[in-house]
Design a protein around this motif. Structure first.
Motif, PDB file in Angstrom:
ATOM      1  N   HIS A  30       0.827  -1.207   0.000  1.00  0.00           N
ATOM      2  CA  HIS A  30       0.000   0.000   0.000  1.00  0.00           C
ATOM      3  C   HIS A  30       0.864   1.261   0.000  1.00  0.00           C
ATOM      4  CE1 HIS A  30      -3.527  -2.455   0.720  1.00  0.00           C
ATOM      5  NE2 HIS A  30      -4.276  -1.384   0.645  1.00  0.00           N
ATOM      6  N   SER A 151      -4.193  -0.149   4.651  1.00  0.00           N
ATOM      7  CA  SER A 151      -4.741   1.100   4.136  1.00  0.00           C
ATOM      8  C   SER A 151      -4.809   2.168   5.231  1.00  0.00           C
ATOM      9  CB  SER A 151      -6.135   0.842   3.554  1.00  0.00           C
ATOM     10  OG  SER A 151      -6.687   2.030   3.063  1.00  0.00           O
ATOM     11  N   SER A 155      -2.863   5.653   5.342  1.00  0.00           N
ATOM     12  CA  SER A 155      -3.668   6.879   5.469  1.00  0.00           C
ATOM     13  C   SER A 155      -3.142   7.764   6.595  1.00  0.00           C
ATOM     14  CB  SER A 155      -5.133   6.528   5.737  1.00  0.00           C
ATOM     15  OG  SER A 155      -5.693   5.881   4.624  1.00  0.00           O
TER      16      SER A 155
END
Length: 179
Positions: A30, A151, A155
């Protein structure tokens, strides 16, 4: 600017991901997809090699995170770093008392570290059961997935105004209690 043309949120940053288990590999993937230059570190040479084969553009770096000399050497060699994500495999479902206490201690450590290491940002992601069926009282019918955890980690890296926080990525497992 259209979403397809938006800049990658971690473009130009350097990220060290510690942990070659499934959560670490997912986080490295990611972070790389978000534009970061990623180094994946773990203590097992064969597991590290296998993990980085599946991650184009990710650099392997063998080091035992529990050996202070190796950890310091790795951090010094990779400077400057923008983000460090330390991940481990999911906790077993039995023995929740021990794991709950351990996770609570990690959350407290993260909050204190954010204060003591400022302006460095420190956040904690608390995953629920990963790759297991949702519990009957869990409000969201979505089994936890390592991609969800990865994720969230990425983030948090991309939002500079967040530090000292704990984010539960558990489909509401904490709200629903245990069966």
């Amino acid at each position: 600017m259209s979403p397809a043309m938006a800049p990658l949120p971690l473009a130009g940053t350097r990220v060290l991901v510690v942990g070659t288990g499934k959560p670490g590999v997912a986080t490295a993937a990611h972070a790389r997809a978000a534009g970061a230059e990623v180094t994946l570190s773990g203590r097992s040479g064969p597991q590290l090699a296998a993990a980085t084969l599946s991650l184009p553009g990710v650099t392997p770096a063998a080091a035992d995170p529990e050996d202070p000399d190796q950890a310091v050497e790795l951090l010094e060699r990779l400077q400057p770093l923008d983000h460090v994500a330390v991940l481990a495999g999911g906790a077993p479902l039995d023995g929740r008392g021990f794991w709950g206490s351990l996770h609570g201690a990690i959350e407290a450590l993260g909050r204190n570290a954010a204060f003591e290491l400022a302006p460095l940002r420190v956040n904690t992601v608390s995953p629920g059961g990963v790759d297991v069926s949702p519990m009957s009282r869990q409000p969201v019918d979505h089994p936890g997935q390592r991609a969800d955890v990865a994720s969230m980690v990425v983030s948090l890296m991309a939002v500079p105004g967040v530090t000292g926080t704990v984010v539960d990525v558990d489909g509401g497992e904490y709200l629903g209690g245990f069966e």
